[in-house]
Design a protein around this motif. Structure first.
Motif, PDB file in Angstrom:
ATOM      1  N   ARG A   1      -1.602   1.087  -6.605  1.00 29.21           N
ATOM      2  CA  ARG A   1      -1.500   2.535  -7.202  1.00 29.21           C
ATOM      3  C   ARG A   1      -0.398   3.524  -5.680  1.00 29.21           C
ATOM      4  O   ARG A   1      -0.692   4.157  -6.022  1.00 29.21           O
ATOM      5  CB  ARG A   1      -3.032   2.894  -6.673  1.00 29.21           C
TER       6      ARG A   1
ATOM      7  N   GLN B   1       2.400   3.460  -6.811  1.00 31.64           N
ATOM      8  CA  GLN B   1       2.818   4.264  -8.530  1.00 31.64           C
ATOM      9  C   GLN B   1       2.454   6.023  -7.458  1.00 31.64           C
ATOM     10  O   GLN B   1       3.133   6.912  -8.443  1.00 31.64           O
ATOM     11  CB  GLN B   1       1.250   3.697  -9.413  1.00 31.64           C
ATOM     12  N   THR B   2       1.396   6.332  -6.978  1.00 29.46           N
ATOM     13  CA  THR B   2       1.616   7.313  -6.379  1.00 29.46           C
ATOM     14  C   THR B   2       2.502   7.999  -6.053  1.00 29.46           C
ATOM     15  O   THR B   2       1.979   9.022  -5.466  1.00 29.46           O
ATOM     16  CB  THR B   2      -0.126   7.560  -5.994  1.00 29.46           C
TER      17      THR B   2
ATOM     18  N   ASN C   1       8.564   2.415  -6.580  1.00 30.30           N
ATOM     19  CA  ASN C   1       8.395   3.793  -7.511  1.00 30.30           C
ATOM     20  C   ASN C   1       9.102   4.388  -8.304  1.00 30.30           C
ATOM     21  O   ASN C   1      10.775   4.635  -7.894  1.00 30.30           O
ATOM     22  CB  ASN C   1       7.250   4.943  -6.898  1.00 30.30           C
TER      23      ASN C   1
END
Ligand code: PCA
Length: 325
Positions: free
Chosen positions: A76, A79-80, A237
Motif C-alpha cells: 500500500r 501504491q499510494t 510505483n
C-alpha cells in the motif's frame, strides 16, 4: 556578526550541504525480512547497483526488517506513493486478487526448476494485476521450498489438531484450518518472540526463515514437505517509474535482472545450508512419514480446488499453461 550576515552565512552553509542531496532523487525501499536474510542482502546490492549505475541520479536506501513499514503495509505504501519502491511477499495479498496466490498452491511444484516454469507462466498475469494497481514489477526472487516446523513431533495428522500455528498469508491460514490447527498471522520479523512465548508452536516456512530467526531455540522439528515456493517482489510505483529517464530505466532494469539472478542463486544455495544449520542447532530435520504426507496431499487438493475457483480463468490458464510446458 550582524543578523543579516548571520542569515547569509547560514543560508550559504545550507546551500552547500544541500547540494549533494538535491543532485539526485532519494528512494527509500522498505523490506520486511531481517537484514541478514538473502532477500535483504540481494536488495541492498540492487540498491547499490542503482545508485552507482545512475551516477547518483537515483539513490536507493533499503530498510530491512520491517523497520520503515511492516510487511503487510509495504504494498500500500508503494501504491499510494508514500515510498517509491519496496519489497513484498505478494501472496500476502491474495484477498485483493487470487492470482497473487499462484505461488502458494500446495504441491503444484516442489523444486526450483518446476517453480521457474510455473513463474514464467504466472508472471505476465501477475504483472497485469499489478499494472491495474499502479505498480511495476522490477524483479522477484523465490523463497526455498516450504516445510513444516513444530515444537512437538508429528506422527499422524491428528498430532496437528489444536496446535497454534503461525501463518504468513491466506494459504498458510487455510492449511492450518484444514489440519485442525489454530492460525495466527505473524510477520517473520516477530516469530522468534512468538515461539519463545508460546504464542505459536508451529509454522510452514523455508529453512531460510527458520535459520534466520534461530527457531531451534523454541522448536524441535522441521519436516521437509516441499509444499510450495512463494516469491518476494520488488515493485516500483508506476507513476514514479514513468518519470524516470530512459537511460536510468535501463540501468535500473539491468540491476534488477542481476538481482533476480543473484537472489535466485542464493535461495538455492541457502536451502541446504540452512537445513544443515537447523540440524546443527539441535532440530530434527526429516521428511514426514507417508501417512502424514498423504494427509497433507489431501489438504493440498482441497486448497488447489479452492484456489482454482477463486482465480477463475486466469488461475486455470496458469495451471494449464504450466502443465503444458
Ligand atoms: N519465509 C517467509 C515467507 C516464506 C518464507 O520462507 C516467512 O516465513 O514469512
Amino acid at each position: 556578526m550582524t543578523t543579516l550576515k548571520m542569515t547569509l552565512a547560514a543560508l550559504a552553509t545550507t546551500a552547500l550541504t544541500a547540494l549533494p542531496a538535491t543532485a539526485g532523487e532519494k528512494w527509500d525501499m522498505p523490506m520486511a525480512y531481517s537484514g541478514s536474510n538473502f532477500h535483504s542482502v540481494t536488495g541492498a546490492e540492487f540498491a547499490k547497483c542503482v545508485t552507482t549505475g545512475t551516477g547518483g541520479d537515483i539513490e536507493i536506501t533499503t530498510h530491512p526488517g520491517g523497520s520503515l513499514f511492516a510487511g503487510a503495509d509495504i504494498k500500500r505504501a508503494i501504491q499510494t506513493g508514500q515510498v517509491p519502491i519496496g519489497e513484498r511477499l505478494l501472496s500476502g495479498h491474495q484477498n485483493e486478487s487470487a492470482v497473487f496466490g499462484w505461488d502458494s498452491v500446495p504441491f503444484l511444484v516442489s523444486s526450483f526448476d518446476e517453480h521457474d516454469k510455473l513463474y514464467a507462466v504466472a508472471k505476465p498475469e501477475v504483472e497485469k494485476v499489478l499494472a491495474d494497481q499502479n505498480l511495476t514489477l522490477l524483479y522477484s526472487v523465490p523463497w526455498p521450498p516450504q516445510g513444516l516446523y513444530f515444537r512437538d513431533e508429528v506422527q499422524t495428522m491428528d498430532d496437528m489438531k489444536g496446535v497454534k500455528f503461525r501463518s504468513y498469508n491466506n494459504a498458510t491460514s487455510r492449511l492450518a484450518e484444514l489440519t485442525g490447527m489454530l492460525p495466527v498471522t505473524i510477520e517473520a520479523a516477530e516469530i522468534s518472540q512468538a515461539f519463545a512465548t508460546g504464542v505459536a508452536d508451529s509454522m510452514v516456512s523455508s529453512g531460510a526463515t527458520g535459520y534466520d530467526r534461530k527457531v531451534w531455540e523454541s522448536l524441535n522439528y522441521f519436516y521437509t514437505v516441499d509444499a510450495w515456493l512463494p516469491r518476494n517482489y520488488i515493485m516500483v510505483n508506476s507513476s514514479v517509474w514513468d518519470g524516470v529517464s530512459d537511460s536510468n530505466k535501463n540501468v535500473i532494469q539491468a540491476c534488477a535482472d542481476m538481482a533476480e539472478y543473484a537472489g535466485t542463486w542464493r535461495a538455492k544455495e541457502y536451502t541446504g545450508f540452512t537445513m544443515a544449520g537447523l540440524a546443527a542447532g539441535g532440530m530434527t530435520v526429516e521428511p514426514v512419514n507417508d501417512a502424514v504426507m498423504a494427509g497433507l496431499k489431501e489438504v493440498g487438493a482441497t486448497m488447489t480446488a479452492e484456489w482454482l475457483e477463486a482465480a477463475g480463468d486466469t488461475g486455470a490458464a496458469i495451471v494449464d499453461g504450466f502443465k503444458a510446458e
